[in-house]
Design a protein around this motif. Structure first.
Motif, mmCIF file in Angstrom:
data_model
loop_
_atom_site.group_PDB
_atom_site.id
_atom_site.type_symbol
_atom_site.label_atom_id
_atom_site.label_comp_id
_atom_site.label_asym_id
_atom_site.label_seq_id
_atom_site.Cartn_x
_atom_site.Cartn_y
_atom_site.Cartn_z
ATOM 1 N N ARG A 122 -30.347 17.800 -23.371
ATOM 2 C CA ARG A 122 -30.989 18.451 -22.227
ATOM 3 C C ARG A 122 -31.131 17.473 -21.070
ATOM 4 O O ARG A 122 -31.568 16.342 -21.250
ATOM 5 C CB ARG A 122 -32.352 18.989 -22.640
ATOM 6 N N GLU A 123 -30.755 17.939 -19.877
ATOM 7 C CA GLU A 123 -30.896 17.117 -18.677
ATOM 8 C C GLU A 123 -32.132 17.520 -17.892
ATOM 9 O O GLU A 123 -32.571 18.672 -17.964
ATOM 10 C CB GLU A 123 -29.658 17.256 -17.781
ATOM 11 N N MET A 124 -32.670 16.563 -17.162
ATOM 12 C CA MET A 124 -33.835 16.815 -16.319
ATOM 13 C C MET A 124 -33.622 16.073 -15.003
ATOM 14 O O MET A 124 -33.223 14.912 -14.998
ATOM 15 C CB MET A 124 -35.115 16.321 -16.992
ATOM 16 N N ALA A 125 -33.895 16.748 -13.910
ATOM 17 C CA ALA A 125 -33.844 16.113 -12.597
ATOM 18 C C ALA A 125 -35.202 15.472 -12.327
ATOM 19 O O ALA A 125 -36.242 16.052 -12.645
ATOM 20 C CB ALA A 125 -33.534 17.148 -11.526
ATOM 21 N N ASP B 29 -38.934 18.142 -24.885
ATOM 22 C CA ASP B 29 -38.115 19.303 -25.239
ATOM 23 C C ASP B 29 -38.811 20.215 -26.249
ATOM 24 O O ASP B 29 -38.483 21.389 -26.351
ATOM 25 C CB ASP B 29 -36.767 18.832 -25.788
ATOM 26 N N LEU B 30 -39.788 19.684 -26.981
ATOM 27 C CA LEU B 30 -40.499 20.484 -27.980
ATOM 28 C C LEU B 30 -41.702 21.220 -27.393
ATOM 29 O O LEU B 30 -42.276 22.082 -28.049
ATOM 30 C CB LEU B 30 -40.964 19.576 -29.132
ATOM 31 N N ASP B 31 -42.076 20.864 -26.178
ATOM 32 C CA ASP B 31 -43.225 21.490 -25.518
ATOM 33 C C ASP B 31 -42.781 22.808 -24.879
ATOM 34 O O ASP B 31 -42.039 22.821 -23.908
ATOM 35 C CB ASP B 31 -43.799 20.552 -24.455
ATOM 36 N N LYS B 32 -43.235 23.913 -25.440
ATOM 37 C CA LYS B 32 -42.820 25.251 -24.981
ATOM 38 C C LYS B 32 -43.219 25.513 -23.525
ATOM 39 O O LYS B 32 -42.558 26.281 -22.842
ATOM 40 C CB LYS B 32 -43.394 26.344 -25.892
ATOM 41 N N GLU B 33 -44.266 24.873 -23.049
ATOM 42 C CA GLU B 33 -44.691 25.053 -21.658
ATOM 43 C C GLU B 33 -43.692 24.442 -20.670
ATOM 44 O O GLU B 33 -43.713 24.760 -19.493
ATOM 45 C CB GLU B 33 -46.074 24.447 -21.434
ATOM 46 N N LEU B 34 -42.829 23.567 -21.165
ATOM 47 C CA LEU B 34 -41.859 22.906 -20.297
ATOM 48 C C LEU B 34 -40.436 23.422 -20.505
ATOM 49 O O LEU B 34 -39.483 22.852 -19.980
ATOM 50 C CB LEU B 34 -41.903 21.389 -20.534
ATOM 51 N N ASP B 35 -40.288 24.520 -21.249
ATOM 52 C CA ASP B 35 -38.958 25.087 -21.507
ATOM 53 C C ASP B 35 -38.195 25.414 -20.234
ATOM 54 O O ASP B 35 -36.984 25.217 -20.160
ATOM 55 C CB ASP B 35 -39.072 26.362 -22.355
ATOM 56 N N THR B 36 -38.881 25.932 -19.240
ATOM 57 C CA THR B 36 -38.203 26.384 -18.024
ATOM 58 C C THR B 36 -38.188 25.331 -16.914
ATOM 59 O O THR B 36 -37.602 25.558 -15.862
ATOM 60 C CB THR B 36 -38.871 27.661 -17.481
ATOM 61 N N ILE B 37 -38.808 24.206 -17.143
ATOM 62 C CA ILE B 37 -38.866 23.142 -16.134
ATOM 63 C C ILE B 37 -37.517 22.434 -16.066
ATOM 64 O O ILE B 37 -36.986 21.966 -17.064
ATOM 65 C CB ILE B 37 -39.991 22.126 -16.451
ATOM 66 N N LYS B 38 -36.979 22.354 -14.863
ATOM 67 C CA LYS B 38 -35.691 21.700 -14.640
ATOM 68 C C LYS B 38 -35.840 20.418 -13.814
ATOM 69 O O LYS B 38 -34.906 19.643 -13.696
ATOM 70 C CB LYS B 38 -34.737 22.646 -13.887
ATOM 71 N N GLN B 39 -37.033 20.233 -13.214
ATOM 72 C CA GLN B 39 -37.243 19.083 -12.328
ATOM 73 C C GLN B 39 -38.666 18.571 -12.453
ATOM 74 O O GLN B 39 -39.615 19.331 -12.554
ATOM 75 C CB GLN B 39 -36.977 19.497 -10.888
ATOM 76 N N VAL B 40 -38.794 17.260 -12.411
ATOM 77 C CA VAL B 40 -40.089 16.572 -12.419
ATOM 78 C C VAL B 40 -40.135 15.737 -11.149
ATOM 79 O O VAL B 40 -39.113 15.210 -10.708
ATOM 80 C CB VAL B 40 -40.209 15.670 -13.670
ATOM 81 N N THR B 41 -41.298 15.620 -10.544
ATOM 82 C CA THR B 41 -41.446 14.807 -9.336
ATOM 83 C C THR B 41 -42.357 13.617 -9.624
ATOM 84 O O THR B 41 -43.452 13.788 -10.165
ATOM 85 C CB THR B 41 -42.045 15.641 -8.186
ATOM 86 N N LEU B 42 -41.883 12.419 -9.286
ATOM 87 C CA LEU B 42 -42.700 11.202 -9.367
ATOM 88 C C LEU B 42 -43.132 10.859 -7.959
ATOM 89 O O LEU B 42 -42.309 10.638 -7.070
ATOM 90 C CB LEU B 42 -41.904 10.050 -9.975
ATOM 91 N N PHE B 43 -44.454 10.849 -7.733
ATOM 92 C CA PHE B 43 -45.031 10.666 -6.412
ATOM 93 C C PHE B 43 -45.820 9.366 -6.355
ATOM 94 O O PHE B 43 -46.568 9.063 -7.277
ATOM 95 C CB PHE B 43 -45.964 11.849 -6.109
ATOM 96 N N TYR B 44 -45.618 8.604 -5.281
ATOM 97 C CA TYR B 44 -46.399 7.383 -5.052
ATOM 98 C C TYR B 44 -47.154 7.507 -3.728
ATOM 99 O O TYR B 44 -46.594 7.925 -2.727
ATOM 100 C CB TYR B 44 -45.485 6.151 -4.979
ATOM 101 N N ALA B 45 -48.417 7.112 -3.750
ATOM 102 C CA ALA B 45 -49.229 7.029 -2.549
ATOM 103 C C ALA B 45 -49.538 5.548 -2.305
ATOM 104 O O ALA B 45 -50.179 4.899 -3.139
ATOM 105 C CB ALA B 45 -50.516 7.821 -2.712
ATOM 106 N N PHE B 46 -49.067 5.018 -1.198
ATOM 107 C CA PHE B 46 -49.249 3.603 -0.864
ATOM 108 C C PHE B 46 -50.507 3.434 -0.016
ATOM 109 O O PHE B 46 -50.722 4.190 0.931
ATOM 110 C CB PHE B 46 -48.038 3.078 -0.093
ATOM 111 N N TYR B 47 -51.307 2.435 -0.347
ATOM 112 C CA TYR B 47 -52.534 2.152 0.414
ATOM 113 C C TYR B 47 -52.740 0.643 0.482
ATOM 114 O O TYR B 47 -52.161 -0.111 -0.302
ATOM 115 C CB TYR B 47 -53.747 2.836 -0.224
ATOM 116 N N ALA B 48 -53.542 0.215 1.440
ATOM 117 C CA ALA B 48 -53.815 -1.218 1.615
ATOM 118 C C ALA B 48 -54.599 -1.742 0.429
ATOM 119 O O ALA B 48 -55.462 -1.060 -0.114
ATOM 120 C CB ALA B 48 -54.591 -1.445 2.902
ATOM 121 N N SER B 49 -54.282 -2.964 0.021
ATOM 122 C CA SER B 49 -55.032 -3.560 -1.092
ATOM 123 C C SER B 49 -55.636 -4.874 -0.668
ATOM 124 O O SER B 49 -55.346 -5.393 0.370
ATOM 125 C CB SER B 49 -54.104 -3.761 -2.289
#
Length: 181
Positions: free
Chosen positions: A66-69, A161-181
């Motif tokens: 199974r592929e995932m974007a 792949d075993l999680d039924k809630e993710l059967d129809t998911i074709k894409q995942v988004t990785l989000f970063y929020a940059f802030y001053a440290s």
């Protein structure tokens, strides 16, 4: 017979005890407020709660067909003179170890220190997103005008792949929020 002084403490002594107790309570509350964010972040990283990715030192056990974007995004606090270009979308087999690169440019004439907070959408996929290497684990310091490549090495756990809630998911988004440290 010994002279025992069993009289109650004076009003001033009682007031001092109450003041000290209240100061200790306030100091404890301030300490807990500072500790809450790092403790919550550790909890989220360990459990994947709320779309937070897990941190790992190893690659997945297996690669499945199974592929995932995976789409990459970023936002930068308005107070930072920083330009961040996320990596292009990656489509790979689940379980494959993938390396992508974000590129950050310091647009100011002063050194800039930044940290990035991250999240995954949909949130349920966060517990299956495992980062082996990530710039978000440490503070990033950029010299004036410096362009810096910031790598992320990750894999999606085949258990996804075993999680039924993710059967129809074709894409995942990785989000970063940059802030001053």
């Amino acid at each position: 017979m010994a002279n025992l002084n069993l009289t109650a403490p004076t009003k001033d002594v009682r007031n001092k005890r109450v003041a000290i107790a209240l100061l200790l309570v306030v100091a404890g509350m301030v300490g807990m407020a500072y500790a809450a964010v790092p403790l919550y972040q550790i909890f989220c990283q360990v459990t994947g709660y709320g779309g937070t990715t897990k941190r790992t030192d190893d690659n997945a056990v297996s690669i499945i067909d199974r592929e995932m974007a995976v789409r990459f995004t970023a936002s930068v606090d308005a107070s930072l003179a920083l330009d961040v270009k996320p990596a292009k979308m990656s489509i790979d087999k689940i379980g494959s170890k993938v390396k992508i690169v974000y590129t950050a440019t310091n647009l100011s004439d002063k050194p800039l220190a930044t940290t990035a907070a991250f999240n995954v959408a949909p949130a349920i996929a966060g517990s299956y997103f495992n980062k082996i290497e990530c710039f978000c684990f440490t503070e990033q310091v950029l010299a004036p005008g410096e362009v810096k490549e910031m790598p992320v090495v990750y894999y999606l756990d085949p258990e996804l792949d075993l999680d039924k809630e993710l059967d129809t998911i074709k894409q995942v988004t990785l989000f970063y929020a940059f802030y001053a440290s």
